[in-house]
Design a protein around this motif. Sequence first.
Motif, PDB file in Angstrom:
ATOM      1  N   ILE A  39       0.835  -1.206   0.000  1.00 12.89           N
ATOM      2  CA  ILE A  39       0.000   0.000   0.000  1.00 12.89           C
ATOM      3  C   ILE A  39       0.869   1.255   0.000  1.00 12.89           C
ATOM      4  O   ILE A  39       0.562   2.232  -0.692  1.00 12.89           O
ATOM      5  CB  ILE A  39      -1.002  -0.012   1.171  1.00 12.89           C
ATOM      6  N   ARG A  40       1.967   1.230   0.725  1.00 12.99           N
ATOM      7  CA  ARG A  40       2.883   2.388   0.700  1.00 12.99           C
ATOM      8  C   ARG A  40       3.419   2.607  -0.723  1.00 12.99           C
ATOM      9  O   ARG A  40       3.472   3.737  -1.210  1.00 12.99           O
ATOM     10  CB  ARG A  40       4.023   2.191   1.685  1.00 12.99           C
ATOM     11  N   LEU A  42       2.025   1.601  -3.587  1.00  7.04           N
ATOM     12  CA  LEU A  42       0.926   2.030  -4.458  1.00  7.04           C
ATOM     13  C   LEU A  42       0.520   3.476  -4.194  1.00  7.04           C
ATOM     14  O   LEU A  42       0.081   4.175  -5.102  1.00  7.04           O
ATOM     15  CB  LEU A  42      -0.282   1.101  -4.276  1.00  7.04           C
ATOM     16  N   SER A  43       0.687   3.930  -2.968  1.00  2.00           N
ATOM     17  CA  SER A  43       0.347   5.316  -2.629  1.00  2.00           C
ATOM     18  C   SER A  43       1.364   6.297  -3.186  1.00  2.00           C
ATOM     19  O   SER A  43       1.025   7.442  -3.483  1.00  2.00           O
ATOM     20  CB  SER A  43       0.262   5.481  -1.107  1.00  2.00           C
ATOM     21  N   GLU A  44       2.602   5.851  -3.331  1.00  2.00           N
ATOM     22  CA  GLU A  44       3.672   6.713  -3.827  1.00  2.00           C
ATOM     23  C   GLU A  44       3.843   6.647  -5.337  1.00  2.00           C
ATOM     24  O   GLU A  44       4.257   7.624  -5.956  1.00  2.00           O
ATOM     25  CB  GLU A  44       4.994   6.324  -3.163  1.00  2.00           C
ATOM     26  N   ARG A  46       2.289   5.904  -9.127  1.00  2.00           N
ATOM     27  CA  ARG A  46       1.043   5.843  -9.893  1.00  2.00           C
ATOM     28  C   ARG A  46       1.255   5.141 -11.231  1.00  2.00           C
ATOM     29  O   ARG A  46       0.404   5.208 -12.113  1.00  2.00           O
ATOM     30  CB  ARG A  46       0.479   7.243 -10.120  1.00  2.00           C
ATOM     31  N   TRP A  69      -8.417  -2.724  -1.456  1.00  2.00           N
ATOM     32  CA  TRP A  69      -7.905  -1.357  -1.352  1.00  2.00           C
ATOM     33  C   TRP A  69      -7.492  -0.841  -2.731  1.00  2.00           C
ATOM     34  O   TRP A  69      -7.785   0.289  -3.108  1.00  2.00           O
ATOM     35  CB  TRP A  69      -6.713  -1.306  -0.388  1.00  2.00           C
ATOM     36  N   THR A  70      -6.810  -1.693  -3.482  1.00  2.00           N
ATOM     37  CA  THR A  70      -6.344  -1.304  -4.812  1.00  2.00           C
ATOM     38  C   THR A  70      -7.522  -1.036  -5.738  1.00  2.00           C
ATOM     39  O   THR A  70      -7.547  -0.042  -6.458  1.00  2.00           O
ATOM     40  CB  THR A  70      -5.432  -2.405  -5.400  1.00  2.00           C
ATOM     41  N   ASN A  73      -9.038   2.354  -4.663  1.00  2.00           N
ATOM     42  CA  ASN A  73      -8.194   3.543  -4.770  1.00  2.00           C
ATOM     43  C   ASN A  73      -7.487   3.705  -6.108  1.00  2.00           C
ATOM     44  O   ASN A  73      -7.135   4.823  -6.480  1.00  2.00           O
ATOM     45  CB  ASN A  73      -7.154   3.529  -3.646  1.00  2.00           C
ATOM     46  N   LEU A  74      -7.269   2.610  -6.811  1.00  2.00           N
ATOM     47  CA  LEU A  74      -6.580   2.644  -8.103  1.00  2.00           C
ATOM     48  C   LEU A  74      -7.331   1.745  -9.086  1.00  2.00           C
ATOM     49  O   LEU A  74      -6.840   0.681  -9.481  1.00  2.00           O
ATOM     50  CB  LEU A  74      -5.133   2.163  -7.937  1.00  2.00           C
TER      51      LEU A  74
END
Length: 121
Positions: A39-40, A42-44, A46, A69-70, A73-74
């Motif tokens: 998750i870290r 994927l958050s950083e 794109r 989550w993915t 959020n994505l």
Amino acid sequence: MKIVILLVEDEPIIRMGVADHLESIGYKVVEAGNGGQAIRILSERRDVHVLVTDIHMPGEINGIDLALWTRDNLPSTKIMVMSGAQSDAPRLRPLGDEGYIYSKPISNASLTKRIRELVEK
């Protein structure tokens, strides 16, 4: 443009073998050892096109939570889930077609085929 795959697997030897195979056929692979680390990343970043994750991993975030989550959020990131336990299948229904669980171990040919199918969608 090179396809970027985030590979999430807690077993280093398995993760290295899968990453080596994917890189040998032209993908860029980013590795994570657990869901929180993924998750870290994927958050950083794109630029991840495909998430390939194991279900059972240490830590608070398992592969199903990571996949959900993915998706939330994505939504453009394709998702492939792997597990040694088919009993996980009902928990993946919210993912729809991408919720299919691939049994581990998965052959390089099957892995390659499924990732190509996901990328082409």
